[in-house]
Write an enzyme that holds these catalytic residues in place. Structure first.
Site, PDB file in Angstrom:
ATOM      1  N   ASP A  66       0.563  -0.929   0.186  1.00  0.00           N
ATOM      2  CA  ASP A  66       0.048   0.691  -0.474  1.00  0.00           C
ATOM      3  C   ASP A  66       0.875   1.090  -0.133  1.00  0.00           C
ATOM      4  OD1 ASP A  66      -2.519  -0.915   0.025  1.00  0.00           O
ATOM      5  OD2 ASP A  66      -2.673  -1.315   1.954  1.00  0.00           O
ATOM      6  N   ARG A  91       0.596  -1.766   7.783  1.00  0.00           N
ATOM      7  CA  ARG A  91       1.062  -0.622   6.738  1.00  0.00           C
ATOM      8  C   ARG A  91       1.839   0.951   7.663  1.00  0.00           C
ATOM      9  NH1 ARG A  91      -2.483   3.267   3.485  1.00  0.00           N
ATOM     10  NH2 ARG A  91      -0.797   3.778   2.897  1.00  0.00           N
ATOM     11  N   ARG A 136     -10.195   5.707  10.899  1.00  0.00           N
ATOM     12  CA  ARG A 136      -8.529   5.496  11.285  1.00  0.00           C
ATOM     13  C   ARG A 136      -7.738   7.056  11.728  1.00  0.00           C
ATOM     14  NH1 ARG A 136      -6.493   2.446   6.121  1.00  0.00           N
ATOM     15  NH2 ARG A 136      -8.755   1.240   5.813  1.00  0.00           N
ATOM     16  N   HIS A 165     -11.688   7.278   4.526  1.00  0.00           N
ATOM     17  CA  HIS A 165     -10.567   8.167   4.837  1.00  0.00           C
ATOM     18  C   HIS A 165     -11.349   9.431   4.120  1.00  0.00           C
ATOM     19  CE1 HIS A 165      -6.167   5.822   4.722  1.00  0.00           C
ATOM     20  NE2 HIS A 165      -6.701   6.220   5.671  1.00  0.00           N
ATOM     21  N   CYS A 259      -5.383   9.737  -3.749  1.00  0.00           N
ATOM     22  CA  CYS A 259      -4.317   8.378  -2.283  1.00  0.00           C
ATOM     23  C   CYS A 259      -2.924   8.433  -2.935  1.00  0.00           C
ATOM     24  CB  CYS A 259      -5.104   7.359  -2.392  1.00  0.00           C
ATOM     25  SG  CYS A 259      -6.642   7.209  -2.155  1.00  0.00           S
TER      26      CYS A 259
HETATM   27  N1  ARG Z   1      -5.312  -0.691   1.053  1.00  0.00           N
HETATM   28  C1  ARG Z   1      -5.388   1.352   1.698  1.00  0.00           C
HETATM   29  C2  ARG Z   1      -5.975   1.301   3.605  1.00  0.00           C
HETATM   30  O1  ARG Z   1      -6.898   0.938   3.497  1.00  0.00           O
HETATM   31  C3  ARG Z   1      -5.622   2.610   0.906  1.00  0.00           C
HETATM   32  C4  ARG Z   1      -5.112   4.066   1.297  1.00  0.00           C
HETATM   33  C5  ARG Z   1      -5.517   4.739  -0.008  1.00  0.00           C
HETATM   34  N2  ARG Z   1      -5.360   6.055   0.408  1.00  0.00           N
HETATM   35  C6  ARG Z   1      -6.320   7.242   1.150  1.00  0.00           C
HETATM   36  N3  ARG Z   1      -5.434   8.274   1.179  1.00  0.00           N
HETATM   37  N4  ARG Z   1      -7.269   7.272   0.969  1.00  0.00           N
HETATM   38  O2  ARG Z   1      -4.992   1.972   4.183  1.00  0.00           O
END
Ligand code: ARG
Length: 271
Positions: A66, A91, A136, A165, A259
């Protein structure tokens, strides 16, 4: 409408894959075409260069599929860079890599005290920092953002896990205007958005479902997923020039153009 020259940070999706599920878009049983992801990403990068923007690149690391989503690498405003703390352990190792890049590039560094997924959840809109929470970035991090950057922070409560997000549910078009999907927000946050942005563009679920709001605007040109045709038409009605891009492969991880793109903002004078 004036375009502002931008400086972006991007990360080539050399090791892109969907190997775990941390949002509802991710299905590790469906194969990913990494070469196609790279070609789509290169096209996005070329669009920025053709628009006259500068694109810096951070070296991708194996085992971090990612890492292509550079928006989650930090928040960079007025020459200050706040590093990130990911919610998910998969991550976590991206954070020191991005931190080292900012430090080497000469930004003044700040470290997060709580979960903070950078510009995935933190969006500068005129004189306000809009800060997402609910999935998040932790609400507790919003106070730290206000201390570090000195902009009033406005909490945005996200309620739909598909739009985990803030940058999947809201797009900053310029200093005065945003586009957003109202139902991605709590009733209170919707009321705040109406108060702050009475002229906002309202997106439909059809546009949000192709990550149409995950767009990058320089104040005049808006780069957005080409599948978001309804939103593109609304933006053209408002006088923006739209540029469609196909990032279908990266969308399998829940990511779009925004993203993949981190804006590097210098001090006010030099932008
Ligand atoms: N697979 C990543 C996650 O879930 C995607 C992140 C996408 N980034 C964003 N800025 N929305 O963290």
């Amino acid at each position: 409408m004036d375009a502002t020259r931008q400086r972006f940070l991007m990360c080539r999706p050399t090791y892109f894959a969907v190997e775990y599920t941390i949002n509802p878009w991710m299905d590790p049983s469906a194969p990913v075409d990494t070469d196609l992801a790279v070609r789509q990403w290169e096209r996005l990068r070329q669009i920025y260069l053709d628009l006259g923007h500068t694109v810096e690149e951070i070296t991708p690391l194996p085992g971090l599929p990612d890492m292509v989503f550079a928006a989650n690498g930090g928040t960079v405003i007025d020459g200050r860079a706040m590093a990130v703390q990911f919610r998910d352990p998969q991550r976590a190792d991206e954070s020191p890599a991005y931190r080292a890049w900012f430090e080497a590039a000469g930004f003044e560094m700040y470290d997060p005290k709580h979960v903070n997924e950078g510009e995935g959840d933190i969006l500068l809109a005129g004189d306000h920092l809009l800060a997402g929470t609910g999935f998040r970035t932790a609400h507790a991090s919003h106070a730290q953002l206000q201390e570090v950057f000195g902009y009033p922070v406005v909490t945005m409560q996200l309620v739909n896990p598909r739009f985990y997000h803030l940058d999947t549910a809201l797009n900053v078009l310029d200093e005065r205007t945003v586009a957003y999907l109202p139902e991605a927000f709590s009733p209170g946050s919707q009321a705040v958005l109406r108060r702050l942005f009475p002229d906002a563009v309202h997106a439909t679920m059809a546009d949000a479902k192709v990550l149409g709001l995950n767009a990058v605007s320089d104040g005049r040109h808006v780069v957005l997923p080409e599948q978001a045709t309804g939103l593109a038409a609304k933006l053209r009605d408002r006088g923006y020039e739209t540029l469609g891009v196909d990032l279908s492969e990266l969308r399998r991880a829940g990511g779009g153009p925004k993203c993949c793109t981190l804006r590097l903002r210098q001090g006010k004078a030099s932008q």
